[in-house]
Design a protein around this motif. Structure first.
Motif, short mmCIF file in Angstrom:
data_model
loop_
_atom_site.label_atom_id
_atom_site.label_comp_id
_atom_site.label_asym_id
_atom_site.label_seq_id
_atom_site.Cartn_x
_atom_site.Cartn_y
_atom_site.Cartn_z
N ALA A 34 0.83 -1.20 0.00
CA ALA A 34 0.00 0.00 0.00
C ALA A 34 0.87 1.25 0.00
CB ALA A 34 -0.93 0.00 1.21
N TYR A 35 1.97 1.22 0.73
CA TYR A 35 2.86 2.38 0.80
C TYR A 35 3.49 2.66 -0.56
CZ TYR A 35 6.42 5.59 2.43
OH TYR A 35 7.21 6.69 2.60
N VAL A 36 4.01 1.62 -1.19
CA VAL A 36 4.64 1.79 -2.50
C VAL A 36 3.61 2.20 -3.55
CG1 VAL A 36 5.88 0.58 -4.35
CG2 VAL A 36 6.54 0.23 -1.96
N GLU A 37 2.42 1.62 -3.49
CA GLU A 37 1.36 2.01 -4.42
C GLU A 37 1.03 3.50 -4.27
OE1 GLU A 37 -3.31 1.07 -5.50
OE2 GLU A 37 -2.25 -0.27 -4.13
N ARG A 38 0.88 3.96 -3.03
CA ARG A 38 0.57 5.36 -2.78
C ARG A 38 1.69 6.26 -3.30
NH1 ARG A 38 -0.06 7.59 3.27
NH2 ARG A 38 2.18 7.41 3.12
N ALA A 39 2.93 5.89 -3.04
CA ALA A 39 4.07 6.69 -3.50
C ALA A 39 4.11 6.78 -5.02
CB ALA A 39 5.38 6.10 -2.96
N LEU A 40 3.88 5.67 -5.68
CA LEU A 40 3.90 5.67 -7.15
C LEU A 40 2.75 6.47 -7.73
CD1 LEU A 40 4.96 1.98 -7.80
CD2 LEU A 40 6.35 4.03 -8.13
N ARG A 41 1.55 6.31 -7.16
CA ARG A 41 0.41 7.09 -7.64
C ARG A 41 0.64 8.58 -7.44
NH1 ARG A 41 -4.09 4.32 -9.02
NH2 ARG A 41 -4.24 2.14 -8.37
N ASN A 42 1.18 8.96 -6.29
CA ASN A 42 1.48 10.37 -6.02
C ASN A 42 2.48 10.92 -7.02
OD1 ASN A 42 -0.27 10.48 -3.85
ND2 ASN A 42 1.32 10.17 -2.33
N GLN A 43 3.51 10.15 -7.32
CA GLN A 43 4.53 10.60 -8.27
C GLN A 43 3.94 10.74 -9.67
OE1 GLN A 43 7.74 11.68 -7.65
NE2 GLN A 43 7.51 12.38 -9.75
N LEU A 44 3.14 9.78 -10.08
CA LEU A 44 2.51 9.86 -11.40
C LEU A 44 1.58 11.06 -11.50
CD1 LEU A 44 1.72 6.09 -12.04
CD2 LEU A 44 3.35 7.52 -13.30
N GLU A 45 0.88 11.35 -10.43
CA GLU A 45 0.00 12.52 -10.41
C GLU A 45 0.82 13.80 -10.56
OE1 GLU A 45 -3.51 14.58 -10.42
OE2 GLU A 45 -3.28 12.42 -10.44
N ARG A 46 1.94 13.89 -9.85
CA ARG A 46 2.81 15.07 -9.97
C ARG A 46 3.38 15.18 -11.38
NH1 ARG A 46 4.32 13.66 -4.65
NH2 ARG A 46 6.07 12.44 -5.43
N ASP A 47 3.76 14.04 -11.95
CA ASP A 47 4.34 14.05 -13.30
C ASP A 47 3.35 14.56 -14.34
OD1 ASP A 47 6.69 13.00 -12.26
OD2 ASP A 47 6.34 10.97 -13.03
N THR A 48 2.09 14.25 -14.17
CA THR A 48 1.08 14.68 -15.14
C THR A 48 0.69 16.14 -14.94
OG1 THR A 48 -0.75 13.84 -13.82
CG2 THR A 48 0.16 12.36 -15.49
N GLN A 49 0.96 16.70 -13.77
CA GLN A 49 0.61 18.08 -13.49
C GLN A 49 1.72 19.05 -13.84
OE1 GLN A 49 -0.57 18.20 -9.41
NE2 GLN A 49 -2.52 17.20 -9.79
N GLU A 50 2.96 18.56 -13.90
CA GLU A 50 4.08 19.45 -14.17
C GLU A 50 4.22 19.65 -15.67
OE1 GLU A 50 7.61 17.78 -12.48
OE2 GLU A 50 6.79 17.79 -10.46
N PRO A 51 4.46 20.89 -16.10
CA PRO A 51 4.72 21.13 -17.52
C PRO A 51 6.04 20.47 -17.91
CG PRO A 51 5.04 23.15 -16.26
CD PRO A 51 4.51 22.10 -15.31
N GLU A 52 6.10 20.02 -19.14
CA GLU A 52 7.32 19.36 -19.61
C GLU A 52 8.45 20.38 -19.70
OE1 GLU A 52 7.41 16.82 -22.99
OE2 GLU A 52 5.35 16.18 -22.66
N ALA A 53 9.62 19.94 -19.25
CA ALA A 53 10.80 20.80 -19.35
C ALA A 53 11.40 20.61 -20.74
CB ALA A 53 11.80 20.42 -18.28
N HIS A 54 11.72 21.70 -21.39
CA HIS A 54 12.35 21.63 -22.70
C HIS A 54 13.77 22.15 -22.58
CE1 HIS A 54 8.61 20.66 -24.72
NE2 HIS A 54 8.02 21.58 -23.99
N PRO A 55 14.73 21.31 -22.99
CA PRO A 55 16.15 21.72 -22.87
C PRO A 55 16.51 22.88 -23.76
CG PRO A 55 15.98 19.47 -23.72
CD PRO A 55 14.60 20.00 -23.53
#
Length: 55
Positions: A34-55
């Motif tokens: 449950a802990y790892v699932e929560r951590a991964l879901r939280n990270q995926l949620e943050r990844d989808t909310q952050e604008p893509e960085a362009h080099p």
């Protein structure tokens, strides 16, 4: 209450990280899964909310 089906997969992590995750799950009073699932879901949620960085 119906539970979502679960699927097992293996990941390889450094032993010190595994130890920290295990202790963190105990502190959070969650199973390791449950802990790892929560951590991964939280990270995926943050990844989808952050604008893509362009080099």
């Amino acid at each position: 209450m119906a539970r979502d089906p679960k699927q097992q997969f293996n990941v390889y992590l450094p032993p010190d990280l595994v130890r920290r995750i295990k202790y963190a799950s105990i502190d959070a009073r969650l199973s390791l899964s449950a802990y790892v699932e929560r951590a991964l879901r939280n990270q995926l949620e943050r990844d989808t909310q952050e604008p893509e960085a362009h080099p």
